[in-house]
Design a protein around this motif. Sequence first.
Motif, PDB file in Angstrom:
ATOM      1  N   VAL A  32      -9.125 -31.036  10.691  1.00  0.00           N
ATOM      2  CA  VAL A  32      -8.338 -29.661  11.157  1.00  0.00           C
ATOM      3  C   VAL A  32      -7.945 -30.372  12.482  1.00  0.00           C
ATOM      4  O   VAL A  32      -6.716 -29.984  12.624  1.00  0.00           O
ATOM      5  CB  VAL A  32      -9.246 -28.273  11.608  1.00  0.00           C
ATOM      6  N   ASP A  33      -8.494 -31.164  12.974  1.00  0.00           N
ATOM      7  CA  ASP A  33      -8.089 -31.640  14.551  1.00  0.00           C
ATOM      8  C   ASP A  33      -6.941 -32.643  14.163  1.00  0.00           C
ATOM      9  O   ASP A  33      -6.258 -32.505  14.330  1.00  0.00           O
ATOM     10  CB  ASP A  33      -9.118 -31.799  15.607  1.00  0.00           C
ATOM     11  N   PHE A  39      -2.191 -25.909  15.307  1.00  0.00           N
ATOM     12  CA  PHE A  39      -0.768 -25.317  15.876  1.00  0.00           C
ATOM     13  C   PHE A  39      -0.121 -24.003  15.232  1.00  0.00           C
ATOM     14  O   PHE A  39       0.732 -23.733  16.063  1.00  0.00           O
ATOM     15  CB  PHE A  39      -0.014 -27.240  16.032  1.00  0.00           C
ATOM     16  N   CYS A  40      -0.268 -24.545  14.274  1.00  0.00           N
ATOM     17  CA  CYS A  40       0.568 -23.030  13.618  1.00  0.00           C
ATOM     18  C   CYS A  40      -0.436 -21.715  13.049  1.00  0.00           C
ATOM     19  O   CYS A  40      -0.232 -21.189  12.485  1.00  0.00           O
ATOM     20  CB  CYS A  40       1.025 -23.699  12.672  1.00  0.00           C
ATOM     21  N   HIS A  41      -1.718 -22.663  12.672  1.00  0.00           N
ATOM     22  CA  HIS A  41      -2.615 -21.405  12.051  1.00  0.00           C
ATOM     23  C   HIS A  41      -3.767 -21.027  13.242  1.00  0.00           C
ATOM     24  O   HIS A  41      -4.046 -21.901  13.928  1.00  0.00           O
ATOM     25  CB  HIS A  41      -3.206 -22.340  10.595  1.00  0.00           C
ATOM     26  N   THR A  42      -4.841 -19.612  13.003  1.00  0.00           N
ATOM     27  CA  THR A  42      -5.874 -19.932  13.408  1.00  0.00           C
ATOM     28  C   THR A  42      -6.642 -18.959  12.016  1.00  0.00           C
ATOM     29  O   THR A  42      -6.217 -18.880  11.097  1.00  0.00           O
ATOM     30  CB  THR A  42      -5.769 -18.351  14.708  1.00  0.00           C
ATOM     31  N   ASP A  91       4.637 -35.024  11.062  1.00  0.00           N
ATOM     32  CA  ASP A  91       4.917 -34.240  11.733  1.00  0.00           C
ATOM     33  C   ASP A  91       3.431 -33.189  11.970  1.00  0.00           C
ATOM     34  O   ASP A  91       3.292 -33.101  13.235  1.00  0.00           O
ATOM     35  CB  ASP A  91       5.967 -33.516  11.045  1.00  0.00           C
ATOM     36  N   ARG A  92       2.329 -33.557  11.031  1.00  0.00           N
ATOM     37  CA  ARG A  92       1.537 -33.067  11.481  1.00  0.00           C
ATOM     38  C   ARG A  92      -0.932 -34.157  11.831  1.00  0.00           C
ATOM     39  O   ARG A  92      -0.950 -33.236  11.894  1.00  0.00           O
ATOM     40  CB  ARG A  92       0.700 -32.431  10.306  1.00  0.00           C
ATOM     41  N   GLY A  93       0.003 -35.242  11.834  1.00  0.00           N
ATOM     42  CA  GLY A  93      -1.364 -36.655  11.927  1.00  0.00           C
ATOM     43  C   GLY A  93      -0.925 -36.766  11.021  1.00  0.00           C
ATOM     44  O   GLY A  93      -2.327 -38.335  11.213  1.00  0.00           O
ATOM     45  N   TRP A 107     -12.154 -25.610   2.334  1.00  0.00           N
ATOM     46  CA  TRP A 107     -12.773 -24.800   3.809  1.00  0.00           C
ATOM     47  C   TRP A 107     -12.021 -23.516   3.454  1.00  0.00           C
ATOM     48  O   TRP A 107     -12.212 -22.136   3.696  1.00  0.00           O
ATOM     49  CB  TRP A 107     -12.882 -25.567   4.565  1.00  0.00           C
ATOM     50  N   VAL A 108     -10.410 -23.580   3.681  1.00  0.00           N
ATOM     51  CA  VAL A 108      -9.864 -22.474   3.630  1.00  0.00           C
ATOM     52  C   VAL A 108     -10.002 -21.325   2.811  1.00  0.00           C
ATOM     53  O   VAL A 108      -9.725 -20.401   2.909  1.00  0.00           O
ATOM     54  CB  VAL A 108      -8.117 -22.792   4.056  1.00  0.00           C
ATOM     55  N   LEU A 109      -9.875 -22.087   1.504  1.00  0.00           N
ATOM     56  CA  LEU A 109     -10.548 -20.699   0.726  1.00  0.00           C
ATOM     57  C   LEU A 109     -11.776 -19.820   0.812  1.00  0.00           C
ATOM     58  O   LEU A 109     -11.966 -18.832   0.077  1.00  0.00           O
ATOM     59  CB  LEU A 109     -10.126 -21.109  -1.191  1.00  0.00           C
ATOM     60  N   SER A 110     -12.690 -20.519   1.313  1.00  0.00           N
ATOM     61  CA  SER A 110     -14.086 -20.346   1.509  1.00  0.00           C
ATOM     62  C   SER A 110     -13.741 -19.190   2.299  1.00  0.00           C
ATOM     63  O   SER A 110     -15.007 -18.564   2.881  1.00  0.00           O
ATOM     64  CB  SER A 110     -15.032 -21.217   1.454  1.00  0.00           C
TER      65      SER A 110
END
Length: 111
Positions: A32-33, A39-42, A91-93, A107-110
């Motif tokens: 995630v880091d 930067f865009c999601h919480t 642009d994201r890492g 992880w997101v779907l959980s």
Amino acid sequence: MNALSRHSLMVCSAWLLASGAALAEPEPVALVDQHHCMFCHTRDAPFLAPSFQQIAERYRDKPDAQFMLEHKLRLGGKAHWGDMSMPLPADRGGPLSAEDAHTLVQWVLSQ
């Protein structure tokens, strides 16, 4: 363990499963880091992009969602939520492996 204790344990377990609390995956903090997800999601409120909970609610029960979301993480993609598209990995890492994309989407779907 007596019958009352076993019953209480079963009721608690059923509640956890029904509420989804037992399904939550541990957050892959390093990924995630590294890919600047926050930067865009919480986790629970829209920011520049939908929250992880909103994404989970929309896609959790869709058959091809896992593949589609992994693909979008790895390559970027058009906007599905308003005007902002998913930025390119550069642009994201940097590049994201199939395994890391799978971990993040699980992880997101959980949520």
